[in-house]
Design a protein around this motif. Structure first.
Motif, PDB file in Angstrom:
ATOM      1  N   HIS A 105       0.919  -1.623   0.035  1.00  0.00           N
ATOM      2  CA  HIS A 105      -0.404  -0.043   0.122  1.00  0.00           C
ATOM      3  C   HIS A 105       0.669   1.045  -0.142  1.00  0.00           C
ATOM      4  O   HIS A 105       0.418   2.047  -1.065  1.00  0.00           O
ATOM      5  N   LEU A 106       2.298   1.463   0.507  1.00  0.00           N
ATOM      6  CA  LEU A 106       3.389   2.384   0.966  1.00  0.00           C
ATOM      7  C   LEU A 106       3.378   2.559  -0.580  1.00  0.00           C
ATOM      8  O   LEU A 106       3.908   3.615  -0.965  1.00  0.00           O
ATOM      9  N   VAL A 107       3.742   1.488  -1.046  1.00  0.00           N
ATOM     10  CA  VAL A 107       4.350   1.781  -2.495  1.00  0.00           C
ATOM     11  C   VAL A 107       3.665   1.962  -3.593  1.00  0.00           C
ATOM     12  O   VAL A 107       3.448   2.807  -3.984  1.00  0.00           O
ATOM     13  N   LYS A 108       2.091   1.485  -3.907  1.00  0.00           N
ATOM     14  CA  LYS A 108       1.853   2.212  -4.488  1.00  0.00           C
ATOM     15  C   LYS A 108       1.161   3.806  -4.301  1.00  0.00           C
ATOM     16  O   LYS A 108       1.210   4.965  -4.745  1.00  0.00           O
ATOM     17  N   GLN A 109       1.515   4.115  -2.906  1.00  0.00           N
ATOM     18  CA  GLN A 109       0.458   5.348  -2.372  1.00  0.00           C
ATOM     19  C   GLN A 109       1.967   6.223  -3.500  1.00  0.00           C
ATOM     20  O   GLN A 109       2.226   6.802  -3.772  1.00  0.00           O
ATOM     21  N   ALA A 110       3.448   6.067  -3.535  1.00  0.00           N
ATOM     22  CA  ALA A 110       4.889   6.559  -3.199  1.00  0.00           C
ATOM     23  C   ALA A 110       4.422   6.815  -5.068  1.00  0.00           C
ATOM     24  O   ALA A 110       4.731   8.183  -5.690  1.00  0.00           O
ATOM     25  N   THR A 111       3.696   5.682  -6.015  1.00  0.00           N
ATOM     26  CA  THR A 111       4.114   5.507  -7.645  1.00  0.00           C
ATOM     27  C   THR A 111       2.285   6.701  -7.310  1.00  0.00           C
ATOM     28  O   THR A 111       2.332   7.215  -8.303  1.00  0.00           O
ATOM     29  N   GLU A 112       1.409   6.789  -6.601  1.00  0.00           N
ATOM     30  CA  GLU A 112       0.807   8.048  -6.953  1.00  0.00           C
ATOM     31  C   GLU A 112       1.876   8.571  -6.432  1.00  0.00           C
ATOM     32  O   GLU A 112       0.504  10.251  -7.229  1.00  0.00           O
ATOM     33  N   MET A 113       2.436   9.468  -6.029  1.00  0.00           N
ATOM     34  CA  MET A 113       3.079  10.798  -5.661  1.00  0.00           C
ATOM     35  C   MET A 113       4.123  10.642  -6.888  1.00  0.00           C
ATOM     36  O   MET A 113       4.425  11.886  -6.893  1.00  0.00           O
ATOM     37  N   GLY A 114       4.447  10.079  -7.744  1.00  0.00           N
ATOM     38  CA  GLY A 114       5.022  10.160  -8.876  1.00  0.00           C
ATOM     39  C   GLY A 114       6.730  10.175  -8.297  1.00  0.00           C
ATOM     40  O   GLY A 114       7.425  10.521  -8.929  1.00  0.00           O
ATOM     41  N   LEU A 115       6.922   9.489  -7.050  1.00  0.00           N
ATOM     42  CA  LEU A 115       8.441   8.897  -6.592  1.00  0.00           C
ATOM     43  C   LEU A 115       9.288   7.916  -7.760  1.00  0.00           C
ATOM     44  O   LEU A 115       7.782   6.821  -8.212  1.00  0.00           O
ATOM     45  N   ALA A 116      10.343   7.653  -8.050  1.00  0.00           N
ATOM     46  CA  ALA A 116      11.306   6.654  -9.057  1.00  0.00           C
ATOM     47  C   ALA A 116      11.005   5.522  -8.134  1.00  0.00           C
ATOM     48  O   ALA A 116      11.726   4.963  -8.359  1.00  0.00           O
ATOM     49  N   GLN A 117      10.773   6.213  -6.718  1.00  0.00           N
ATOM     50  CA  GLN A 117      11.817   5.204  -6.096  1.00  0.00           C
ATOM     51  C   GLN A 117      11.125   5.036  -4.491  1.00  0.00           C
ATOM     52  O   GLN A 117      11.379   5.783  -4.246  1.00  0.00           O
ATOM     53  N   VAL A 118      11.217   3.937  -4.291  1.00  0.00           N
ATOM     54  CA  VAL A 118      11.313   4.064  -2.289  1.00  0.00           C
ATOM     55  C   VAL A 118      12.474   3.217  -1.966  1.00  0.00           C
ATOM     56  O   VAL A 118      13.438   2.749  -2.184  1.00  0.00           O
ATOM     57  N   TYR A 119      12.508   3.406  -0.373  1.00  0.00           N
ATOM     58  CA  TYR A 119      13.875   3.201   0.145  1.00  0.00           C
ATOM     59  C   TYR A 119      13.418   2.909   2.090  1.00  0.00           C
ATOM     60  O   TYR A 119      12.276   3.345   2.299  1.00  0.00           O
ATOM     61  N   LEU A 120      14.093   2.299   2.689  1.00  0.00           N
ATOM     62  CA  LEU A 120      14.126   1.744   4.155  1.00  0.00           C
ATOM     63  C   LEU A 120      15.344   1.135   4.361  1.00  0.00           C
ATOM     64  O   LEU A 120      16.128   1.044   3.725  1.00  0.00           O
ATOM     65  N   HIS A 121      14.902   1.756   5.767  1.00  0.00           N
ATOM     66  CA  HIS A 121      16.479   1.023   6.977  1.00  0.00           C
ATOM     67  C   HIS A 121      15.736  -0.269   7.298  1.00  0.00           C
ATOM     68  O   HIS A 121      14.808  -0.353   8.459  1.00  0.00           O
ATOM     69  N   ALA A 122      15.384  -1.856   6.394  1.00  0.00           N
ATOM     70  CA  ALA A 122      15.082  -3.077   7.236  1.00  0.00           C
ATOM     71  C   ALA A 122      15.710  -3.288   8.435  1.00  0.00           C
ATOM     72  O   ALA A 122      16.864  -3.183   8.896  1.00  0.00           O
ATOM     73  N   GLN A 123      15.619  -3.609   9.425  1.00  0.00           N
ATOM     74  CA  GLN A 123      16.041  -4.615  10.170  1.00  0.00           C
ATOM     75  C   GLN A 123      16.720  -5.893   9.520  1.00  0.00           C
ATOM     76  O   GLN A 123      16.166  -6.522   9.040  1.00  0.00           O
ATOM     77  N   ALA A 124      17.702  -5.861  10.295  1.00  0.00           N
ATOM     78  CA  ALA A 124      18.739  -7.081   8.898  1.00  0.00           C
ATOM     79  C   ALA A 124      18.326  -7.948   8.925  1.00  0.00           C
ATOM     80  O   ALA A 124      17.970  -8.952   8.264  1.00  0.00           O
ATOM     81  N   SER A 125      17.557  -8.783  10.703  1.00  0.00           N
ATOM     82  CA  SER A 125      16.124  -9.924  10.379  1.00  0.00           C
ATOM     83  C   SER A 125      15.051  -9.928   9.653  1.00  0.00           C
ATOM     84  O   SER A 125      14.568 -11.179   9.578  1.00  0.00           O
ATOM     85  N   ALA A 126      14.893  -8.877   8.753  1.00  0.00           N
ATOM     86  CA  ALA A 126      13.174  -8.813   8.299  1.00  0.00           C
ATOM     87  C   ALA A 126      14.091  -8.239   6.746  1.00  0.00           C
ATOM     88  O   ALA A 126      13.329  -8.083   5.397  1.00  0.00           O
ATOM     89  N   VAL A 127      15.186  -8.581   6.343  1.00  0.00           N
ATOM     90  CA  VAL A 127      15.769  -8.095   5.677  1.00  0.00           C
ATOM     91  C   VAL A 127      15.077  -9.285   4.048  1.00  0.00           C
ATOM     92  O   VAL A 127      14.791  -8.945   3.246  1.00  0.00           O
ATOM     93  N   ALA A 128      15.115 -10.701   4.535  1.00  0.00           N
ATOM     94  CA  ALA A 128      14.362 -11.444   3.244  1.00  0.00           C
ATOM     95  C   ALA A 128      12.607 -11.071   2.876  1.00  0.00           C
ATOM     96  O   ALA A 128      12.695 -11.624   2.015  1.00  0.00           O
ATOM     97  N   PHE A 129      11.733 -11.183   3.994  1.00  0.00           N
ATOM     98  CA  PHE A 129      10.480  -9.942   4.030  1.00  0.00           C
ATOM     99  C   PHE A 129      10.667  -8.929   3.272  1.00  0.00           C
ATOM    100  O   PHE A 129      10.297  -9.158   1.886  1.00  0.00           O
ATOM    101  N   TYR A 130      11.328  -7.987   2.282  1.00  0.00           N
ATOM    102  CA  TYR A 130      11.535  -7.060   1.938  1.00  0.00           C
ATOM    103  C   TYR A 130      12.082  -7.717   0.609  1.00  0.00           C
ATOM    104  O   TYR A 130      11.349  -7.511  -0.444  1.00  0.00           O
ATOM    105  N   GLU A 131      13.275  -8.580   0.459  1.00  0.00           N
ATOM    106  CA  GLU A 131      13.005  -8.591  -0.851  1.00  0.00           C
ATOM    107  C   GLU A 131      12.428  -9.700  -1.798  1.00  0.00           C
ATOM    108  O   GLU A 131      11.344  -9.562  -2.843  1.00  0.00           O
TER     109      GLU A 131
END
Length: 169
Positions: A97-123
């Motif tokens: 949902h947040l990525v979709k919001q960023a798309t609607e805002m016209g952003l070229a990319q999104v980024y985040l600071h993932a806890q190391a234990s959550a890297v696979a989730f975001y991948e």
């Protein structure tokens, strides 16, 4: 609300605001980040909260069990799901949902600071690790980013402008 009443298919992600939904957002983030993970309260609340786009996930905003925010810079953060509701897709729905919001805002990319234990989730959600591991509030993190596919089927380039078609595969 019972555990059986919340599943990925029944959970809606709702737009929220710090001004209107602060108590609910704080309840979820306090439970996850402060109580469960031991992050100091002074590090949890910041100047980005009042100016970020927030979301709540649950059957209704009132019964929310998850939250996240999107800063104007394209940074996704503070993604939190109450422990008893993890593993049923709520976190994924928040991030999508947040990525979709960023798309609607016209952003070229999104980024985040993932806890190391959550890297696979975001991948699994299409994010890629960028740079080395670093410490944030005493927890190892990795910076991750995702280029945004614009609604016209093209990848976003500089300033959100479409530069090239998305590969079909």
């Amino acid at each position: 609300m019972s555990d059986g009443g919340v599943a990925a298919g029944t959970t809606a992600v709702h737009a929220a605001s710090w001004q209107d939904d602060r108590a609910t957002i704080e309840r979820i983030r306090r439970a996850v980040f402060i109580d469960e993970q031991g992050i100091p309260e002074a590090d949890e609340w910041d100047e980005c909260d009042p100016v970020s786009a927030h979301v709540l996930a649950g059957l209704t905003k009132r019964d929310a069990v998850g939250t996240g925010r999107l800063e104007a810079t394209g940074k996704i953060g503070r993604v939190a799901v109450l422990a008893q509701f993890r593993g049923c897709g709520i976190g994924s729905r928040i991030v999508v949902h947040l990525v979709k919001q960023a798309t609607e805002m016209g952003l070229a990319q999104v980024y985040l600071h993932a806890q190391a234990s959550a890297v696979a989730f975001y991948e699994r959600l299409g994010f890629q690790v960028v740079g080395p591991e670093f410490d944030e509030v005493g927890i190892p993190h990795r910076r991750m980013r995702q280029r945004i596919e614009q609604l016209d089927g093209h990848k976003a380039g500089r300033n959100g402008k479409s530069e090239y078609p998305v590969d079909a595969g």
